[in-house]
Enzyme design. Structure first.
Site, short mmCIF file in Angstrom:
data_model
loop_
_atom_site.label_atom_id
_atom_site.label_comp_id
_atom_site.label_asym_id
_atom_site.label_seq_id
_atom_site.Cartn_x
_atom_site.Cartn_y
_atom_site.Cartn_z
N ASP A 281 0.86 -1.20 0.00
CA ASP A 281 0.00 0.00 0.00
C ASP A 281 0.88 1.23 0.00
O ASP A 281 2.11 1.13 0.02
CB ASP A 281 -0.94 0.00 1.23
N VAL B 186 5.72 -0.39 1.14
CA VAL B 186 5.19 0.77 0.44
C VAL B 186 5.42 0.59 -1.07
O VAL B 186 6.57 0.46 -1.51
CB VAL B 186 5.89 2.07 0.92
N TYR C 268 -14.38 5.29 -13.32
CA TYR C 268 -14.27 4.27 -12.25
C TYR C 268 -15.11 3.05 -12.64
O TYR C 268 -14.66 1.91 -12.53
CB TYR C 268 -14.78 4.86 -10.93
N LYS D 216 -13.77 -0.76 -13.34
CA LYS D 216 -14.25 -1.91 -12.56
C LYS D 216 -14.86 -2.98 -13.48
O LYS D 216 -14.72 -4.18 -13.22
CB LYS D 216 -15.24 -1.46 -11.50
N THR E 38 -16.16 2.98 4.18
CA THR E 38 -14.70 3.00 4.29
C THR E 38 -14.25 4.44 4.03
O THR E 38 -15.05 5.28 3.59
CB THR E 38 -14.05 2.10 3.23
P1 NAD Z 1 -10.01 2.55 0.98
O1 NAD Z 1 -9.69 3.89 0.42
O2 NAD Z 1 -10.30 2.42 2.41
O3 NAD Z 1 -8.85 1.51 0.59
C1 NAD Z 1 -8.19 1.54 -0.65
C2 NAD Z 1 -6.73 1.27 -0.41
O4 NAD Z 1 -6.05 1.30 -1.68
C3 NAD Z 1 -6.07 2.33 0.50
O5 NAD Z 1 -5.33 1.72 1.54
C4 NAD Z 1 -5.18 3.09 -0.46
O6 NAD Z 1 -4.03 3.65 0.14
C5 NAD Z 1 -4.83 1.98 -1.46
N1 NAD Z 1 -4.32 2.58 -2.70
C6 NAD Z 1 -4.94 3.49 -3.49
N2 NAD Z 1 -4.12 3.85 -4.48
C7 NAD Z 1 -2.96 3.15 -4.32
C8 NAD Z 1 -1.74 3.12 -5.02
N3 NAD Z 1 -1.51 3.88 -6.10
N4 NAD Z 1 -0.77 2.29 -4.57
C9 NAD Z 1 -0.96 1.53 -3.46
N5 NAD Z 1 -2.12 1.53 -2.76
C10 NAD Z 1 -3.09 2.34 -3.19
O7 NAD Z 1 -11.23 2.03 0.10
P2 NAD Z 1 -12.05 0.67 0.14
O8 NAD Z 1 -13.46 1.05 0.10
O9 NAD Z 1 -11.56 -0.25 1.17
O10 NAD Z 1 -11.68 0.10 -1.30
C11 NAD Z 1 -11.11 -1.18 -1.49
C12 NAD Z 1 -11.51 -1.70 -2.86
O11 NAD Z 1 -12.92 -1.90 -2.86
C13 NAD Z 1 -11.23 -0.69 -3.99
O12 NAD Z 1 -10.78 -1.41 -5.12
C14 NAD Z 1 -12.59 -0.08 -4.25
O13 NAD Z 1 -12.69 0.41 -5.56
C15 NAD Z 1 -13.48 -1.27 -3.99
N6 NAD Z 1 -14.87 -0.93 -3.71
C16 NAD Z 1 -15.18 -0.11 -2.67
C17 NAD Z 1 -16.52 0.19 -2.44
C18 NAD Z 1 -16.96 1.08 -1.30
O14 NAD Z 1 -18.15 1.47 -1.27
N7 NAD Z 1 -16.09 1.45 -0.36
C19 NAD Z 1 -17.51 -0.35 -3.26
C20 NAD Z 1 -17.16 -1.18 -4.30
C21 NAD Z 1 -15.82 -1.46 -4.52
#
Ligand code: NAD
Length: 246
Positions: A41, A56, A151, A155, A186
């Site tokens: 991350d 990282v 987005y 997806k 989140t």
């Molecule tokens: P979040 O922001 O809490 O977590 C996303 C993580 O990805 C973070 O830790 C962020 O630092 C990391 N990240 C982003 N860009 C990065 C990069 N360039 N390099 C390394 N790490 C990177 O969000 P979340 O809701 O936990 O999302 C997790 C997954 O679920 C994502 O793929 C998101 O698209 C998907 N998702 C989320 C939702 C929602 O409603 N939260 C719904 C559908 C899908």
């Protein structure tokens, strides 16, 4: 290859995007099952990922992914589980607001990064006795809303990445599946959920009548990740409280 050799408990897990939200909930749940590994991350990482290494890596940068895979390869045999959960949402309220820079930013992480990491780990698992890859897609891979079309396109691409890689891995004991969450509380959704009109509108579309907790999605990811079979492959498992039913 015995099916038991696919158990992450016999090996280790790699969770991309494991510092926050769904990814972090997945890391904690895996740890509860005695499975540990490496979180990829951006900084910062939470303090409660005990037992896990944190690296990282900018997953939007292909060279950074190559370098990280090379480092991991030198240190370990292949992970038994990859969870591809890193992602960013877009910053556009309609298609008219998406310029090429914004398109590339979202696609570099959500689609290209997810593909490159899954492809490299698939090859590694193929050579080391199999494994399981879970790509986190979204209900918006299928449904369409008037926000962040780039987005949604990325997806939708993740579902096809899953299928193309599943086809490659099937003969070698590597299963590749997608988990598509609905709307989850989140940090990614903090900003939109602060808008009462947005919240009212979205809740009205969810048959379950509520948003998901990240742990509810993590529970499904880990259940699939701990399966012994590799016969579930190329599938999308939707965890959306019924959103896509109507
Ligand atoms: P979040 O922001 O809490 O977590 C996303 C993580 O990805 C973070 O830790 C962020 O630092 C990391 N990240 C982003 N860009 C990065 C990069 N360039 N390099 C390394 N790490 C990177 O969000 P979340 O809701 O936990 O999302 C997790 C997954 O679920 C994502 O793929 C998101 O698209 C998907 N998702 C989320 C939702 C929602 O409603 N939260 C719904 C559908 C899908």
């Amino acid at each position: 290859m015995t099916t038991a050799s696919r158990q992450p408990a016999d090996g280790w897990a790699l969770v991309a995007g494991g510092a926050s939200g769904i990814g972090a909930a997945t890391v904690r749940r895996l740890a509860g099952h005695g499975v540990h590994g490496v979180v990829l991350d951006r900084d910062p990482f939470p303090d409660d990922l005990a037992g896990w290494e944190t690296h990282v890596v900018d997953l939007g940068d292909p060279q950074a992914i190559d370098d990280e895979i090379a480092r991991l390869h030198d240190a370990f045999s292949a992970p038994r589980l990859l969870v591809n959960a890193a992602g960013v949402n877009g910053s556009a309220s309609s298609a008219y607001d998406v310029d090429s820079h914004e398109w590339d930013r979202v696609h570099a992480i959500n689609l290209r990064g997810a593909f490159l990491l899954a492809r490299d780990v698939l090859a590694w698992m193929r050579d080391d006795g199999g494994g399981s890859i879970i790509n986190v897609a979204s209900q918006l891979a299928t449904a369409v809303v008037r926000a962040n079309p780039h987005y949604q396109v990325a997806k939708a691409g993740v579902l096809q990445v899953t299928r193309t890689l599943a086809l490659e891995g099937a003969a070698d004991g590597v299963s590749v599946n997608s988990v598509s969450p609905g709307i989850v509380t989140t940090p990614m959704t903090d900003r939109v959920m602060a808008d009462p009109e947005w919240t009212r509108d979205r809740l009205a579309r969810i048959p379950a009548g509520r948003f998901a907790h990240p742990e509810e999605v993590a529970e499904v990811i880990v259940a699939i990740g701990l399966l012994e079979t590799s016969y579930l492959t190329g599938s999308e498992i939707v965890v959306d409280g019924g959103y896509l039913l109507q």
